[in-house]
Design a protein around this motif. Structure first.
Motif, PDB file in Angstrom:
ATOM      1  N   ASP A  27       0.852  -1.189   0.000  1.00  0.00           N
ATOM      2  CA  ASP A  27       0.000   0.000   0.000  1.00  0.00           C
ATOM      3  C   ASP A  27       0.885   1.236   0.000  1.00  0.00           C
ATOM      4  OD1 ASP A  27      -2.581  -1.338   0.312  1.00  0.00           O
ATOM      5  OD2 ASP A  27      -1.889  -1.831   2.338  1.00  0.00           O
ATOM      6  N   LEU A  28       0.338   2.353  -0.486  1.00  0.00           N
ATOM      7  CA  LEU A  28       1.032   3.627  -0.379  1.00  0.00           C
ATOM      8  C   LEU A  28       0.488   4.353   0.851  1.00  0.00           C
ATOM      9  CD1 LEU A  28       1.308   5.046  -4.022  1.00  0.00           C
ATOM     10  CD2 LEU A  28       3.027   3.874  -2.652  1.00  0.00           C
ATOM     11  N   GLY A  70       0.680   7.355   8.519  1.00  0.00           N
ATOM     12  CA  GLY A  70       0.036   6.053   8.431  1.00  0.00           C
ATOM     13  C   GLY A  70      -1.287   6.037   7.702  1.00  0.00           C
ATOM     14  N   PHE A  71      -1.589   7.107   6.959  1.00  0.00           N
ATOM     15  CA  PHE A  71      -2.838   7.146   6.200  1.00  0.00           C
ATOM     16  C   PHE A  71      -2.614   6.582   4.800  1.00  0.00           C
ATOM     17  CE2 PHE A  71      -3.597  10.230   9.528  1.00  0.00           C
ATOM     18  CZ  PHE A  71      -4.922  10.001   9.863  1.00  0.00           C
ATOM     19  N   TYR A  72      -3.627   5.875   4.294  1.00  0.00           N
ATOM     20  CA  TYR A  72      -3.526   5.171   3.014  1.00  0.00           C
ATOM     21  C   TYR A  72      -3.994   6.064   1.864  1.00  0.00           C
ATOM     22  CZ  TYR A  72      -3.156   1.010   5.964  1.00  0.00           C
ATOM     23  OH  TYR A  72      -2.753   0.080   6.906  1.00  0.00           O
ATOM     24  N   LEU A  73      -3.195   6.134   0.809  1.00  0.00           N
ATOM     25  CA  LEU A  73      -3.576   6.897  -0.373  1.00  0.00           C
ATOM     26  C   LEU A  73      -4.661   6.140  -1.139  1.00  0.00           C
ATOM     27  CD1 LEU A  73      -3.077   9.304  -2.282  1.00  0.00           C
ATOM     28  CD2 LEU A  73      -1.360   7.902  -3.436  1.00  0.00           C
ATOM     29  N   VAL A 131      -4.475   2.406  -2.990  1.00  0.00           N
ATOM     30  CA  VAL A 131      -3.511   2.169  -4.058  1.00  0.00           C
ATOM     31  C   VAL A 131      -2.578   1.060  -3.587  1.00  0.00           C
ATOM     32  CG1 VAL A 131      -1.657   3.164  -5.442  1.00  0.00           C
ATOM     33  CG2 VAL A 131      -3.670   4.535  -4.897  1.00  0.00           C
ATOM     34  N   ASN A 132      -2.723  -0.112  -4.180  1.00  0.00           N
ATOM     35  CA  ASN A 132      -2.001  -1.300  -3.731  1.00  0.00           C
ATOM     36  C   ASN A 132      -1.457  -2.046  -4.942  1.00  0.00           C
ATOM     37  OD1 ASN A 132      -2.046  -4.415  -3.138  1.00  0.00           O
ATOM     38  ND2 ASN A 132      -1.837  -3.436  -1.149  1.00  0.00           N
ATOM     39  N   LEU A 133      -0.173  -2.392  -4.896  1.00  0.00           N
ATOM     40  CA  LEU A 133       0.481  -3.061  -6.009  1.00  0.00           C
ATOM     41  C   LEU A 133       0.825  -4.513  -5.715  1.00  0.00           C
ATOM     42  CD1 LEU A 133       2.912  -0.209  -7.087  1.00  0.00           C
ATOM     43  CD2 LEU A 133       0.624  -0.677  -7.915  1.00  0.00           C
ATOM     44  N   ALA A 134       0.257  -5.061  -4.651  1.00  0.00           N
ATOM     45  CA  ALA A 134       0.623  -6.420  -4.238  1.00  0.00           C
ATOM     46  C   ALA A 134       0.206  -7.465  -5.258  1.00  0.00           C
ATOM     47  CB  ALA A 134       0.000  -6.741  -2.881  1.00  0.00           C
ATOM     48  N   ASN A 135      -0.959  -7.286  -5.858  1.00  0.00           N
ATOM     49  CA  ASN A 135      -1.482  -8.314  -6.757  1.00  0.00           C
ATOM     50  C   ASN A 135      -1.289  -7.961  -8.230  1.00  0.00           C
ATOM     51  OD1 ASN A 135      -2.475  -9.891  -4.590  1.00  0.00           O
ATOM     52  ND2 ASN A 135      -4.249  -8.535  -4.422  1.00  0.00           N
TER      53      ASN A 135
END
Length: 427
Positions: A109-110, A115-118, A141-145
């Motif tokens: 996650d960004l 500690g807040f998530y974009l 916004v997550n690039l894990a998958n």
């Protein structure tokens, strides 16, 4: 006496605001707080003087931009112009912020330094539709998958030049015959990809098979013949272990492509394409229409599409908010689009812990859009907006407040002394 107490409390508030501003002078995206005063008159007997007091109001310069400074991290973001990033806490509560120091955490996650998530719109199904007055549809916004899936080679292009002065290769020694003594004019290798993303290397041979024969005059005229070549393609995995080439086993080439050139060196073979079944089962449509013949050295290259699977190596964020995943093989894939949000009255937003703001009745409802559209500014990657605190002004304000606090304390002290006099008179 009440005026003195009220004045002391008011100046204490102003000192606190100045202290917070000074403490956050280097906080990314911090917006300066200021304390304003107004007179406060309590209801009472209008025939007598009512000393009243001082009412304190804290204001935030949220709409004032800070200086934008360069940074080294591609996920450090600054907004040039109006707008806020939309972020959420761990529980999913949305907020707005200008603090754009984002990094990838262990879950890909960004998140920013608080500690807040974009939040952004996924581009899985194409360009997203924004609901102008709602945050619905936004995701972390997550690039894990995200993985760059393999694409089998489907197209190839043979380009370049063959040398018209190359000697003719005897028929028994042509590459297409796969003899141990095969000769050729040039050789090159290329990598293609099968349906599973495995690399499949090919050897490409060029050989001149005949020189042009001019037409002969006379009755009847004897027609001439053009220069001819052959392009032969073998799987590199089938090459002879000792020679690294001929003879290949199995012996049959993947393709043998005849090339014919006219007197001006232009390719006359038609159609100038060939379908080649590659190891792994997929078919490559090879276009060789861009091959010509001149009196210079043979220089050919084979280009193909397709790719192997690859992991995410870096992130690039464009000024319009598009988030690109950059893979180890250099490919780029658009994955999210970051929106910006604002409200009719940004300075009325409610400040919350972590340098974020929440919407309230005074600020008005949220308005969502993309960077570089309408009233919204643009994003700058590798940049951060600094605090809009002016340190010199804050120090001056602190000195003024300290003196006003001292004066108010004198008023309180004088009132206390007068009260003692009154008490003593009664005694």
């Amino acid at each position: 006496m009440r005026t003195g107490v009220s004045g002391m409390a008011a100046q204490a508030s102003k000192l606190s605001a100045a202290g917070d501003n000074i403490a956050n002078v280097n906080t990314v995206g911090y917006k300066r707080a200021s304390t304003e005063f107004s007179s406060f008159i309590s209801e009472g007997n209008r025939s007598e003087y009512n000393s009243g007091g001082v009412e304190t109001k804290t204001r935030y310069a949220i709409s004032d931009d800070g200086v934008i400074m360069g940074a080294t991290n591609s996920t450090d973001l600054a907004i040039s112009g109006k707008g806020f990033f939309v972020v959420t806490d761990a529980g999913g509560t949305p907020y707005m912020t200008r603090a754009g120091a984002f990094v990838r955490n262990g879950d890909q996650d960004l998140i920013n330094s608080a500690g807040f998530y974009l939040m952004g719109y996924p581009l899985t199904n194409g360009e997203p539709n924004v609901i102008a007055n709602s945050l619905d549809g936004l995701e972390r916004v997550n690039l894990a998958n995200i993985a760059y899936e393999s694409t089998p080679t489907a197209n190839g292009w043979l380009k370049g030049n063959v040398d018209s002065n190359s000697p003719v290769i005897p028929a028994a020694e042509l590459p297409s015959g796969n003899a141990a003594n095969a000769t050729y004019s040039s050789k090159s290798s290329i990598v293609t990809y099968d349906s599973l993303g495995n690399k499949v290397f090919l050897d490409v041979y060029m050989a001149k098979t005949a020189n042009a024969v001019p037409a002969l005059p006379g009755p009847p005229p004897v027609p001439g013949s053009p220069d001819t070549w052959e392009a032969v393609i073998y799987p590199k995995a089938n090459a002879n272990a000792g020679s690294g080439g001929f003879p290949y086993a199995p012996a049959a080439p993947l393709a043998t492509i005849p090339l014919t050139f006219d007197g001006s060196g232009q390719l006359t073979t038609a159609p100038a394409t060939a379908n080649i079944v590659l190891p792994g089962g997929n078919t490559m449509a090879l276009d060789f229409s861009q091959v010509s013949q001149t009196g210079t050295d043979t220089s050919l290259q084979l280009e193909v599409d397709g790719n192997a699977p690859s992991a995410v190596d870096d992130i690039e964020i464009a000024s319009d908010g598009t988030v690109y995943a950059v893979f180890e093989n250099g490919a780029r894939l658009a994955t999210y689009k970051i929106p910006l949000a604002t409200v009719p009255s940004p300075d009325q937003l409610t400040p919350e812990s972590g340098n974020v703001y929440s919407v309230n009745q005074m600020s008005g409802d949220v308005i969502v859009g993309f960077p570089e559209n309408g009233q919204f500014g643009s994003l700058r990657s590798k940049a951060l907006e600094q605090s809009n605190v002016d340190l010199a002004n804050e120090l001056t304000s602190m000195i003024e407040s300290q003196r006003s606090y001292t004066a108010s304390s004198k008023v309180f002290q004088t009132g206390s002394e007068l009260l003692d006099v009154l008490v003593n008179l009664k005694r």
